[in-house]
Design an enzyme around this catalytic site. Sequence first.
Site, PDB file in Angstrom:
ATOM      1  N   SER A 212       0.909  -1.263  -0.009  1.00 57.13           N
ATOM      2  CA  SER A 212       0.146  -0.178  -0.071  1.00 57.13           C
ATOM      3  C   SER A 212       0.826   1.071   0.112  1.00 57.13           C
ATOM      4  O   SER A 212       2.153   1.209   0.293  1.00 57.13           O
ATOM      5  CB  SER A 212      -0.907   0.277   1.288  1.00 57.13           C
ATOM      6  OG  SER A 212      -0.012  -0.076   2.360  1.00 57.13           O
TER       7      SER A 212
ATOM      8  N   SER B  79      11.220  11.016   7.018  1.00 55.51           N
ATOM      9  CA  SER B  79      10.125  11.713   7.090  1.00 55.51           C
ATOM     10  C   SER B  79      10.474  12.988   7.152  1.00 55.51           C
ATOM     11  O   SER B  79      11.584  13.533   7.646  1.00 55.51           O
ATOM     12  CB  SER B  79       9.059  11.567   8.112  1.00 55.51           C
ATOM     13  OG  SER B  79       7.948  12.396   8.141  1.00 55.51           O
TER      14      SER B  79
ATOM     15  N   TYR C 201       6.642   8.818  16.854  1.00 56.76           N
ATOM     16  CA  TYR C 201       6.945   8.821  15.223  1.00 56.76           C
ATOM     17  C   TYR C 201       7.935   9.719  15.073  1.00 56.76           C
ATOM     18  O   TYR C 201       9.012   9.316  14.247  1.00 56.76           O
ATOM     19  CB  TYR C 201       5.699   9.335  14.739  1.00 56.76           C
ATOM     20  CG  TYR C 201       5.762   9.373  13.228  1.00 56.76           C
ATOM     21  CD1 TYR C 201       5.603   8.028  12.443  1.00 56.76           C
ATOM     22  CD2 TYR C 201       6.000  10.461  12.358  1.00 56.76           C
ATOM     23  CE1 TYR C 201       5.797   8.127  10.977  1.00 56.76           C
ATOM     24  CE2 TYR C 201       6.280  10.553  11.102  1.00 56.76           C
ATOM     25  CZ  TYR C 201       6.258   9.509  10.442  1.00 56.76           C
ATOM     26  OH  TYR C 201       6.432   9.493   9.005  1.00 56.76           O
TER      27      TYR C 201
ATOM     28  N   LYS D 143      11.962   8.313  13.534  1.00 58.93           N
ATOM     29  CA  LYS D 143      12.548   8.935  12.389  1.00 58.93           C
ATOM     30  C   LYS D 143      14.034   9.301  12.771  1.00 58.93           C
ATOM     31  O   LYS D 143      14.938   9.279  11.907  1.00 58.93           O
ATOM     32  CB  LYS D 143      11.595   9.986  11.542  1.00 58.93           C
ATOM     33  CG  LYS D 143      10.310   9.388  11.163  1.00 58.93           C
ATOM     34  CD  LYS D 143      10.667   8.227  10.363  1.00 58.93           C
ATOM     35  CE  LYS D 143       9.120   7.673   9.604  1.00 58.93           C
ATOM     36  NZ  LYS D 143       9.360   6.453   9.048  1.00 58.93           N
TER      37      LYS D 143
ATOM     38  N   THR E  74      -1.490   8.287   2.064  1.00 61.70           N
ATOM     39  CA  THR E  74      -1.195   7.071   2.407  1.00 61.70           C
ATOM     40  C   THR E  74      -2.245   6.554   3.398  1.00 61.70           C
ATOM     41  O   THR E  74      -2.753   7.596   4.184  1.00 61.70           O
ATOM     42  CB  THR E  74      -0.059   6.598   2.732  1.00 61.70           C
ATOM     43  OG1 THR E  74       0.285   7.068   3.871  1.00 61.70           O
ATOM     44  CG2 THR E  74       0.976   7.355   1.682  1.00 61.70           C
TER      45      THR E  74
END
Length: 278
Positions: free
Chosen positions: A23, A149, A162, A166, A197
């Site tokens: 995906s 990211s 998150y 990263k 996404t």
Amino acid sequence: MPSKWFSSSAYRHKVVLVSGGCSGIGRALVLRFAQAGAHPVILDLDQAALDALVQHLREHLNVEALGLRCDIADAEAVQRSVALAIERFGGIDVLVNNAGITHRSLFIETELTVFRRVMAVNFYGALHCTQAALPSLLARHGQIVVLSSLTGFAPLLYRSAYNASKHALHGLFDTLRMELEGTGTAITLACPGFTATDLRRNALVGDGSVIRQPAVVLGAEVASPRDVAEAIYQGARRRRRLLVLSNVNWRARVLARFFPRLFEKLLVPKMSGLRPGH
């Protein structure tokens, strides 16, 4: 650096392993490498999606691919999957560490299990895949592509786990790049901005449950996975060290670089979306 990596046929007959490849950006990268003549090895948790994608590649692109159900947070499962890929195709030329999850929650309301889960997938998942594939990559003078990211440069509110994952990726792979100097094995860190996404549509919240609605992002356009994948593919083909693909406008990036406190005050709240629960 071998000149073949700059040619349009650089990935023909190469074996490209993509985690989270069913995906979003991962799927778009699988399709792009397949169009370039590569043999994709796709790791994902969704067996039905894996079967459908492998069939699509065979029927529409005449490409032989391997789809393997694998939880990349499980180091032994990753080792088994990489061994199967090497048994099938003889080795791995490119590793794309793409799989990732996110969350939207205030730090004070985020349970430790959420931090552990985000790090297990985003950081340790990439670590597991890299450790398993590295001997083959070294033998074939291959490359590693790591999906980082925008948050690697401009942390967003409500995403402490998150953001941390990263930053950890940058620390790991910047160090590994130095250790691999002279081996012919390259590392590309790719930093997309806001992308349409399932990552944004399936974020964890503080208690570990999933929220199905994406955060409303102000101050930035949302890129398509296909456009992001194309940019990453072209950067990888040139063996770029760092790709910053942020769709946050250039004024915001200048502000973040030279006036970080002003950036945090004026733009980070808009880019982060509404406070969880509001």
